[in-house]
Design an enzyme around this catalytic site. Structure first.
Site, PDB file in Angstrom:
ATOM      1  N   ASP B  32     -29.073  20.547 -94.175  1.00  0.00           N
ATOM      2  CA  ASP B  32     -28.025  20.353 -95.044  1.00  0.00           C
ATOM      3  C   ASP B  32     -27.858  21.750 -95.648  1.00  0.00           C
ATOM      4  O   ASP B  32     -28.624  22.645 -95.466  1.00  0.00           O
ATOM      5  CB  ASP B  32     -28.433  19.194 -95.995  1.00  0.00           C
ATOM      6  CG  ASP B  32     -27.567  19.046 -97.120  1.00  0.00           C
ATOM      7  OD1 ASP B  32     -28.001  19.073 -98.394  1.00  0.00           O
ATOM      8  OD2 ASP B  32     -26.226  19.090 -97.028  1.00  0.00           O
ATOM      9  N   ASP B  34     -25.966  22.761 -99.332  1.00  0.00           N
ATOM     10  CA  ASP B  34     -25.921  22.846-100.614  1.00  0.00           C
ATOM     11  C   ASP B  34     -27.287  22.287-100.986  1.00  0.00           C
ATOM     12  O   ASP B  34     -27.757  21.350-100.685  1.00  0.00           O
ATOM     13  CB  ASP B  34     -24.803  21.847-101.297  1.00  0.00           C
ATOM     14  CG  ASP B  34     -23.403  22.552-100.944  1.00  0.00           C
ATOM     15  OD1 ASP B  34     -22.770  21.574-100.494  1.00  0.00           O
ATOM     16  OD2 ASP B  34     -23.088  23.669-101.241  1.00  0.00           O
ATOM     17  N   LYS B 221     -23.000  11.606 -94.318  1.00  0.00           N
ATOM     18  CA  LYS B 221     -24.537  11.113 -94.300  1.00  0.00           C
ATOM     19  C   LYS B 221     -24.550  10.152 -95.620  1.00  0.00           C
ATOM     20  O   LYS B 221     -23.795  10.445 -96.401  1.00  0.00           O
ATOM     21  CB  LYS B 221     -25.596  12.378 -94.654  1.00  0.00           C
ATOM     22  CG  LYS B 221     -25.493  13.285 -93.526  1.00  0.00           C
ATOM     23  CD  LYS B 221     -26.503  14.480 -93.840  1.00  0.00           C
ATOM     24  CE  LYS B 221     -25.579  15.450 -95.118  1.00  0.00           C
ATOM     25  NZ  LYS B 221     -26.232  16.669 -95.370  1.00  0.00           N
TER      26      LYS B 221
END
Lengths: 178, 307
Positions: B32, B34, B221
């Site tokens: 991922d 951020d 997600k």
């Protein structure tokens, strides 16, 4: 107050009003991301000390011809989702409004009839407040829907069934005086 | 794994010998972005070095982000600007890109040429709109009167220009049961660098779902569509791939849903206490939110790689 700039990074820098203790969500045809952002800032700043209140949860306001515009419930859901908390809803089927009226006019529930067209707001509130409930068929509800709830095993659905129904409230004229 | 559906994750700190045991056999890592690689405009210290070391070890690094604001071209520039070398757009799977791919599949099908595909009404910024156009789809304009070529999908993304009027317009299109309702991601809010939060796509999707009475198809997600996109392009083996993320409800659950071992990094949204609370919970759903491993930061993975 005007927002200081065009983007969220600016909006979260906007000074918050010190005295705000509640966010109230009602019908707002000027609802925007910026307002949603500000609402979230107040709710985060205040935590449980800042109330989140919604006027009602209606999904849709029907217009003629089957069209509809989004109801207050959509805006309440947006704020609830962003803040990850549940709003206190003042409107029907919550009994708060009945309690206000009953206090003001000294109503006796056993001698009061609630008349409405919507099962999950009008009739449910009436049943929850031990009023006699009367469904009118000039609005959103059909008799088939009522039968479905009546025949269901689910107690929550049974609570949506009115005591009586009329095709229209004009039918009440028959029995009222000379 | 254990009997039945595999062993339960136990949220172990990854370090020392354990770290080498886990990273050694891995062919690649999904990250991922951020809260994992960067926070706002700052790279997480050591993160660029980690990616460089992965490259030298011959391990793949791919990126899977729910952020639907930027096109993958913008994300490639962002990686470079923040000091990450060698990351190309094709390595980056954003919910904006994958939503466009999803809509292309559903509206154009395989071999479709676009005629009669219909238009897409997008609630989102220019990055998202660009990905939809790049996928060969046409956009409905704001405030356009019907009729015209039918709108066959409403796509809800991160939209900081969201208004009641756009919500009403979206609902008009959704009266047609053939019109799809798609959301880029379910995130209710996103953190800002100073601890504040900004509303996410999830909050806007909730408004559209409530008004239309429809449930959105969510691309991002923890749903697995973005992993399907990754497998299609790069042929990843889930049993040799690790998922690294900062948000239990999206990244870790995504890893679980795709059959990947998961590593929680603590530089982002979720706290270790939350993972431990899920682990202590009786609910089966909560168990799926527990990562296999955790680290304080992805820089802690560096010692697990060969010199």
């Amino acid at each position: 107050a005007a927002l200081p700039g065009p983007a969220p990074a600016d909006w979260v820098q906007a000074p918050l009003d010190r005295d705000v203790r509640a966010v109230l969500v009602g019908f707002d045809e000027h609802f925007s991301y910026a307002k949603l952002c500000q609402a979230l800032q107040y709710l985060m700043r205040g935590g449980p000390d800042c109330l989140l209140v919604g006027t009602n949860r209606d999904h849709r306001l029907p217009l003629e011809g089957g069209a509809a515009i989004p109801g207050t419930g959509c805006l309440v859901k947006a704020v609830e989702t962003a803040a990850q908390r549940e709003a206190i809803i003042v409107g029907k089927p919550n009994r708060f409004m009945f309690d206000c009226v009953a206090r003001e006019f000294e109503l006796d529930p056993s001698r009061t009839i609630m008349v409405g067209d919507r099962l999950d707001t009008d009739i449910l509130m009436g049943n929850n407040c031990n009023l006699t409930t009367l469904l009118t068929l000039t609005g959103v509800t059909t008799l088939d829907e009522v039968r479905g709830h009546q025949e269901s095993d689910c107690p929550a659905r049974n609570r949506l069934v009115p005591d009586f129904y009329v095709d229209s409230i004009a039918d009440l004229l028959e029995v009222l005086g000379e | 794994g254990g009997g039945g559906g595999g062993s339960m994750a136990s949220c172990r700190r990854l370090s020392g010998a354990g770290l080498r045991e886990v990273l050694g056999p891995a062919q690649g890592l999904l990250f991922d972005c951020d809260g994992v690689l960067w926070a706002g405009e700052r790279a997480v210290p050591g993160a660029p070095e980690l990616l460089e070391r992965l490259r030298r070890s011959g391990k793949a690094a791919l990126f899977v982000s729910n952020n639907s604001r930027r096109s993958v071209a913008e994300l490639e520039r962002r990686f470079s600007r923040l000091g990450f070398r060698g990351v190309r757009a094709e390595h980056v799977f954003s919910s904006a890109l994958c939503s466009a791919l999803f809509l292309r599949q559903r509206l154009l099908g395989s071999g479709g040429n676009g005629s009669g595909a219909g238009r897409v009404f997008v609630l989102g910024g220019e990055g998202l709109r660009g990905e939809v156009r790049d996928a060969g789809l046409r956009l409905a304009g704001e405030g356009e009167p019907a009729p015209g070529e039918p709108v066959r999908a409403v796509l809800v993304g991160y939209d900081d220009q969201f208004t009641f009027a756009k919500l009403a317009q979206a609902c008009g299109y959704l009266r047609d049961p053939q019109c799809l309702l798609v959301a880029t991601d379910p995130d209710p809010w996103h953190p800002l660098s100073d601890g504040q939060r900004t509303p996410g796509t999830g909050s806007l999707t909730a408004a559209v779902e409530t008004a239309s009475g429809r449930k959105a198809l969510v691309v991002g997600k923890p749903n697995t569509y973005m992993f399907d996109c990754i497998v299609e392009r790069f042929g990843v083996d889930p049993s040799r791939t690790l998922m690294v993320g900062d948000r239990l409800e999206t990244d870790i659950l995504f890893g679980k849903n795709c059959g990947l071992a998961t590593i929680l990094t603590l530089t982002g949204v979720s706290r270790l206490e939350e993972a431990q609370a899920y682990m202590a919970s009786d609910s089966a759903a909560a168990k799926d939110l527990v990562p296999n491993y955790y680290v304080d930061s992805i820089a802690d993975l560096i010692p697990g790689l060969d010199e």
